[in-house]
Write an enzyme that holds these catalytic residues in place. Structure first.
Site, short mmCIF file in Angstrom:
data_model
loop_
_atom_site.label_atom_id
_atom_site.label_comp_id
_atom_site.label_asym_id
_atom_site.label_seq_id
_atom_site.Cartn_x
_atom_site.Cartn_y
_atom_site.Cartn_z
N CYS A 196 61.97 51.17 -25.64
CA CYS A 196 61.29 52.22 -26.45
C CYS A 196 62.45 53.23 -27.12
CB CYS A 196 60.43 53.03 -25.48
SG CYS A 196 59.15 54.14 -26.47
N GLU A 216 57.87 47.24 -18.47
CA GLU A 216 57.72 47.59 -17.04
C GLU A 216 56.44 47.62 -16.50
OE1 GLU A 216 58.70 51.59 -18.98
OE2 GLU A 216 59.04 49.40 -19.41
N HIS A 224 57.14 48.69 -23.67
CA HIS A 224 57.43 48.93 -22.29
C HIS A 224 56.81 47.72 -21.34
CE1 HIS A 224 58.27 53.65 -22.60
NE2 HIS A 224 57.53 53.24 -23.55
#
Length: 569
Positions: free
Chosen positions: A402, A546, A544
């Site tokens: 990001c 994750e 993102h």
């Protein structure tokens, strides 16, 4: 921000449901906050899955914010983003990581959302002149939200945020009490998580706080069916029996949950101490013993790792671990893919701004890989750029996420493409000097050349949120890591790469390896041309990743990054 006054879609059924009716498990907390209700519920969900049941989870948050989207990471920790674009509580990350079941708008609500929906109805005249009250209207709205899970899975695990006794949570406790009366004991279980302090001076566990917490819940009309006792150490059987007698429970329905060396051993601990057995006993169910081999392997990798690797996370919220909780866990997952333990070295990006280039190199020299995560605002961004420059020039594996992608583009623009003064229009005022090359900007600025959004606009409604597709360039590092030509990832950001500078950056060695399939100007992934630069691993993404990583299914980008870092080590 989504329209929280609009109807909420029900979750899709997992397709594994085998019980005739959904069993609801409500998880409350006593004594103090931060006991790990979400983690405990998620671990229980994982064990129930291992026994062959399907599960779904939900979080009820009593705070008045509509969602955590505009809350500081130092206040609330990470904002977790669902596939459908909702900004939610970080516990939903635990839900997905432990069970693999996607969350959505039906997974998290707050007092703010509940009151918003009620007041929207009142203004429309939906209540036909009636007096709007906490009971039955607020409690009814909470129950309606919980009912969205009915029929979606065998077990619905619902966590109530905060601690029993908090004034803002009373309506939620009343709602789940009423829900239990309506559904009946055969379909409802109340699990109360408490804390038993260990007094090292006398070597004793004290159960009085737990007794008081159980009594307080009872005073609100709910009798706990299962009590989970958190403590620094394993609670002795005689103390568990004392709690059981006070709570009016079978001794087997009071379960010890001591501190664990890793969260990934919690499913093993809860199963060994009989939590899943107590739940099945309450509902009169039987099921095969769970196969916990994969959880045992993961826990073993953490506690007795075959090898280790140090990763530097250069961020601006490093003082609070919860601010990057999904990222931290995804790095561990990347290690699991290689039977390795990742040791995270948190580096304050703002502190790097005060160091010389030589001192920056010294601070980062012990890391086998460098990761620059997301964030908002100018503070610490120049330190991130310095860390990226170190990684690029010294062939250290680099991964940007990001804001990490945006700062990587700025670094390449300034130092490789020689675009002096390159930066982001987000920081145009903060930089204190003219922004000559706005390589990062709002999409509305690409042609206009100036910011369209004003300070008076709603900050909660200007982000690109949730799932968006991405097309990968053939033969690129991203293409090789994903082993796919098209992917879908979750976003949470406001600024984008300015395509006006694409040719100049490509000439400097940057490859735009991931773009939107509907708008090629919308850049999702960049990487260094390995052939030209000789860099072993330099990649950054606007989304993102994750949020989609799981311990049993590590994300491709994290697995690749950790693998490259292990090679350098």
């Amino acid at each position: 921000m989504r329209d929280v006054s609009a109807p909420i879609a029900k979750p899709a059924k997992p397709g594994l449901k085998k019980l005739p009716s959904t069993k609801f498990i409500f998880v409350t907390g006593g004594v103090m906050s931060s006991l790990g209700k979400g983690l405990t519920a998620s671990a229980l969900g994982a064990v129930l899955q291992a026994r062959g049941f399907s599960v779904i989870q939900q979080k009820l948050d009593p705070y008045l914010n509509v969602d955590p989207g505009t809350m500081s990471p130092f206040q609330h920790g990470e904002v977790y983003v669902t596939a459908d674009g909702c900004e939610t509580d970080l516990d939903l990350g635990h839900y997905e990581r432990f069970t693999g079941v996607p969350t959505g708008q039906y997974s998290n609500t707050t007092s703010g959302q509940i009151y918003w929906r009620i007041l929207s109805k009142e203004r429309r005249g939906d209540y036909l002149g009636k007096t709007v009250q906490v009971v039955p209207h607020v409690t009814g709205e909470v129950k309606n939200f919980v009912k969205l899970l009915d029929g979606a899975a065998d077990f619905a695990l619902i966590e109530i945020g905060g601690t029993v006794g908090d004034i803002e949570g009373r309506a939620f406790i009343e709602a789940i009490r009423e829900f239990g009366l309506e559904k009946g004991e055969a379909n409802t279980l109340y699990m109360h998580l408490t804390y038993a302090p260990y007094l090292r001076v006398v070597g004793e566990i004290k159960t009085k706080p737990t007794q008081n917490a159980v009594r307080e819940l009872l005073e609100m009309g709910i009798k706990a069916n299962v009590v989970v006792v958190r403590a620094e150490v394993t609670v002795p059987d005689n103390e568990l029996k004392k709690i059981a007698m006070f709570a009016g429970l079978k001794p087997s329905h009071v379960v010890s949950c001591p501190d664990s060396p890793t969260i990934y051993s919690v499913p093993l601990t809860l199963h060994a101490n009989g939590l899943d057995a107590a739940v099945l006993d309450h509902f009169g169910l039987k099921a095969p013993k769970p196969n916990m081999a994969r959880w045992q392997h993961i826990a073993g990798t953490i506690m007795q790792p075959p090898r280790k690797v140090k990763i530097a996370v250069v961020g601006k919220y490093v003082q609070l671990g919860d601010a990057y909780i999904s990222l931290n866990e995804a790095l561990l997952h990347g290690g699991f893919a290689h039977d390795a333990k990742v040791e995270i070295d948190f580096v304050d990006s703002e502190a790097l701004e005060k160091l010389s280039e030589k001192e920056v190199a010294k601070r980062l020299s012990g890391a086998a890989g460098i990761l620059v995560p997301g964030g908002f605002g100018y503070r610490g961004t120049e330190g991130k750029i310095r860390a990226i420059a170190y990684a690029r020039k010294n062939n250290v594996p680099f991964f940007g996420i990001c804001l990490g992608l945006q700062m990587a583009i700025v670094e390449v623009a300034r130092n490789a493409a020689k675009l002096a003064g390159a930066g982001s229009t987000e920081f145009a005022t903060d930089m204190g000097k003219a922004l000559k090359h706005p390589v990062i900007s709002l999409m509305t600025e690409w042609d206009a050349g100036k910011v369209k959004r004003t300070d008076k606009e709603n900050m909660g409604g200007t982000l690109r949120l949730g799932n968006y597709p991405c097309k990968l360039g053939k033969g690129t590092l991203a293409n090789k890591l994903y082993k796919a030509d098209k992917i879908t990832e979750r976003h949470r950001h406001r600024y984008e790469f300015n395509p006006t500078y694409r040719k100049q950056l490509e000439a400097a060695g940057l490859i735009f390896s991931g773009t939107s399939p509907t708008d090629p100007d919308l850049v999702e992934i960049v990487e260094l041309d390995a052939k030209k630069s000789g860099h072993p691993f330099f990649i950054a993404c606007q989304f993102h990743p994750e949020f989609q990583s799981q311990p049993l299914a590590p994300h491709a980008l994290f697995a690749g990054f950790v693998g490259a870092s292990l090679k350098r080590k």
